[in-house]
Design a protein around this motif. Sequence first.
Motif, PDB file in Angstrom:
ATOM      1  N   SER A 231      10.345   2.317  -0.402  1.00 43.47           N
ATOM      2  CA  SER A 231       9.613   1.442  -1.304  1.00 43.47           C
ATOM      3  C   SER A 231       9.760   1.977  -2.724  1.00 43.47           C
ATOM      4  O   SER A 231       9.982   3.172  -2.942  1.00 43.47           O
ATOM      5  CB  SER A 231       8.132   1.383  -0.918  1.00 43.47           C
ATOM      6  OG  SER A 231       7.477   2.614  -1.215  1.00 43.47           O
ATOM      7  N   VAL A 232       9.650   1.085  -3.698  1.00 44.37           N
ATOM      8  CA  VAL A 232       9.815   1.498  -5.090  1.00 44.37           C
ATOM      9  C   VAL A 232       8.752   2.528  -5.466  1.00 44.37           C
ATOM     10  O   VAL A 232       9.037   3.502  -6.170  1.00 44.37           O
ATOM     11  CB  VAL A 232       9.764   0.276  -6.032  1.00 44.37           C
ATOM     12  CG1 VAL A 232       9.858   0.708  -7.493  1.00 44.37           C
ATOM     13  CG2 VAL A 232      10.899  -0.681  -5.708  1.00 44.37           C
ATOM     14  N   GLU A 233       7.520   2.309  -4.981  1.00 43.51           N
ATOM     15  CA  GLU A 233       6.469   3.301  -5.262  1.00 43.51           C
ATOM     16  C   GLU A 233       6.823   4.664  -4.671  1.00 43.51           C
ATOM     17  O   GLU A 233       6.594   5.706  -5.299  1.00 43.51           O
ATOM     18  CB  GLU A 233       5.112   2.857  -4.688  1.00 43.51           C
ATOM     19  CG  GLU A 233       4.604   1.535  -5.198  1.00 43.51           C
ATOM     20  CD  GLU A 233       4.752   0.472  -4.123  1.00 43.51           C
ATOM     21  OE1 GLU A 233       5.860   0.358  -3.550  1.00 43.51           O
ATOM     22  OE2 GLU A 233       3.764  -0.240  -3.865  1.00 43.51           O
TER      23      GLU A 233
ATOM     24  N   GLU B  81      -0.702   6.662  -9.800  1.00 44.81           N
ATOM     25  CA  GLU B  81      -1.252   5.405  -9.315  1.00 44.81           C
ATOM     26  C   GLU B  81      -0.490   4.250  -9.947  1.00 44.81           C
ATOM     27  O   GLU B  81      -0.057   4.315 -11.103  1.00 44.81           O
ATOM     28  CB  GLU B  81      -2.746   5.286  -9.618  1.00 44.81           C
ATOM     29  CG  GLU B  81      -3.103   5.258 -11.091  1.00 44.81           C
ATOM     30  CD  GLU B  81      -4.591   5.002 -11.328  1.00 44.81           C
ATOM     31  OE1 GLU B  81      -5.374   5.082 -10.364  1.00 44.81           O
ATOM     32  OE2 GLU B  81      -4.955   4.715 -12.488  1.00 44.81           O
ATOM     33  N   PHE B  82      -0.292   3.182  -9.156  1.00 42.40           N
ATOM     34  CA  PHE B  82       0.438   2.002  -9.609  1.00 42.40           C
ATOM     35  C   PHE B  82      -0.531   0.846  -9.807  1.00 42.40           C
ATOM     36  O   PHE B  82      -1.453   0.648  -9.001  1.00 42.40           O
ATOM     37  CB  PHE B  82       1.500   1.605  -8.587  1.00 42.40           C
ATOM     38  CG  PHE B  82       2.641   2.580  -8.488  1.00 42.40           C
ATOM     39  CD1 PHE B  82       3.831   2.348  -9.178  1.00 42.40           C
ATOM     40  CD2 PHE B  82       2.526   3.729  -7.727  1.00 42.40           C
ATOM     41  CE1 PHE B  82       4.879   3.245  -9.092  1.00 42.40           C
ATOM     42  CE2 PHE B  82       3.574   4.637  -7.639  1.00 42.40           C
ATOM     43  CZ  PHE B  82       4.754   4.396  -8.326  1.00 42.40           C
ATOM     44  N   GLY B  83      -0.316   0.076 -10.871  1.00 41.12           N
ATOM     45  CA  GLY B  83      -1.193  -1.055 -11.138  1.00 41.12           C
ATOM     46  C   GLY B  83      -2.631  -0.604 -11.308  1.00 41.12           C
ATOM     47  O   GLY B  83      -2.919   0.309 -12.082  1.00 41.12           O
ATOM     48  N   ASP B  84      -3.536  -1.235 -10.579  1.00 43.39           N
ATOM     49  CA  ASP B  84      -4.947  -0.844 -10.654  1.00 43.39           C
ATOM     50  C   ASP B  84      -5.213   0.502  -9.994  1.00 43.39           C
ATOM     51  O   ASP B  84      -6.264   1.106 -10.213  1.00 43.39           O
ATOM     52  CB  ASP B  84      -5.832  -1.909  -9.999  1.00 43.39           C
ATOM     53  CG  ASP B  84      -5.994  -3.131 -10.877  1.00 43.39           C
ATOM     54  OD1 ASP B  84      -5.523  -3.098 -12.032  1.00 43.39           O
ATOM     55  OD2 ASP B  84      -6.576  -4.120 -10.412  1.00 43.39           O
ATOM     56  N   GLY B  85      -4.291   0.949  -9.151  1.00 42.22           N
ATOM     57  CA  GLY B  85      -4.427   2.265  -8.536  1.00 42.22           C
ATOM     58  C   GLY B  85      -5.697   2.422  -7.738  1.00 42.22           C
ATOM     59  O   GLY B  85      -6.069   1.551  -6.938  1.00 42.22           O
TER      60      GLY B  85
END
Length: 329
Positions: free
Chosen positions: A202-204, A221-225
Amino acid sequence: MNCFGTLYRTTIFGESHGIEIGAVIDGCPAGIPLCEDDFIPDLDRRRSGTRGTTPRKESDLPAIVSGVFNGFTTGAPITVLFKNENVLSNDYKNLITHPRPGHADFVAQVKYKGFTDYRGGGHFSGRITLGVVASGVIAKKILEKENINIQASILNIGGENDKNRFSEIIEDALRNRNSIGGTIECKASGIPIGLGEPFFNSVESLISHAIFAIPAVRGIEFGDGFKAAFQKGSEHNDLIADRNGKTVTNHAGGINGGITNGNDIIFRIAVKPTSSISSPQMTFNTETQKIEELVIKGRHDACIALRVPVIVEAMTALVLADLSLIHKK
């Protein structure tokens, strides 16, 4: 291992006080314009010199020794070298038996049975990220052809969000012979739909793998995390607004199911305070078998986070350039 990537593959090498450090980049497409001057802007961003960074001064002038001919990449492996010019290795002799708390000194001596290069942290030093930044410059050139842009910036230092107070916070750390951490945000725009794979690639996962290779990183953390844990589905879900996948919000940080959804990739990282501080610390001495006071010599950053944004960009570029090349196969 010191290699990262599938098609766009980076190998870093060297030690903080060794003769040279650098990187070998394999898988770069032929025909990309490249010269030593292309590296300078990002290398300057990583360089010490501003208040709160290490007093160690290095020219960090890159030498391309393979993979470039007549100003263009050839498709062969690219090797970029940097000389270490300003070393004070005697400052580190006491760390063989009296390792720094929070640093890799102790685990390195155990893992490599006492043969590790302890000078300046050896291969564990943040100085080795110089090769990462060099590879990132080349990766960014690959991504420019795809209209992908990456930018990272500092959100806070020492818990302070007001950029006007950063200098004050840093001066306070220096005055108290201590160090502070920070938070950095990275945004990648122009991302196509479909990069990445579910689960392990996965990209994350891939970005996190690369980001955690940066010394001093403690979280991502990604986005809102972590804020997502306190939201309802109706709050966190991103409404799809058109056939191109554009969403009204970007709580997911540009990734669904491990695959890019066409929106900006947004993530934040936590950078710890530098382990080496000037204040005396009590820690175990392997020679005397006692907990004793350790006074760390040498030159160190009071806030390493100041120099990390360009390294974050480079690591992100390595991942996205690799995924972009894989996506085209």
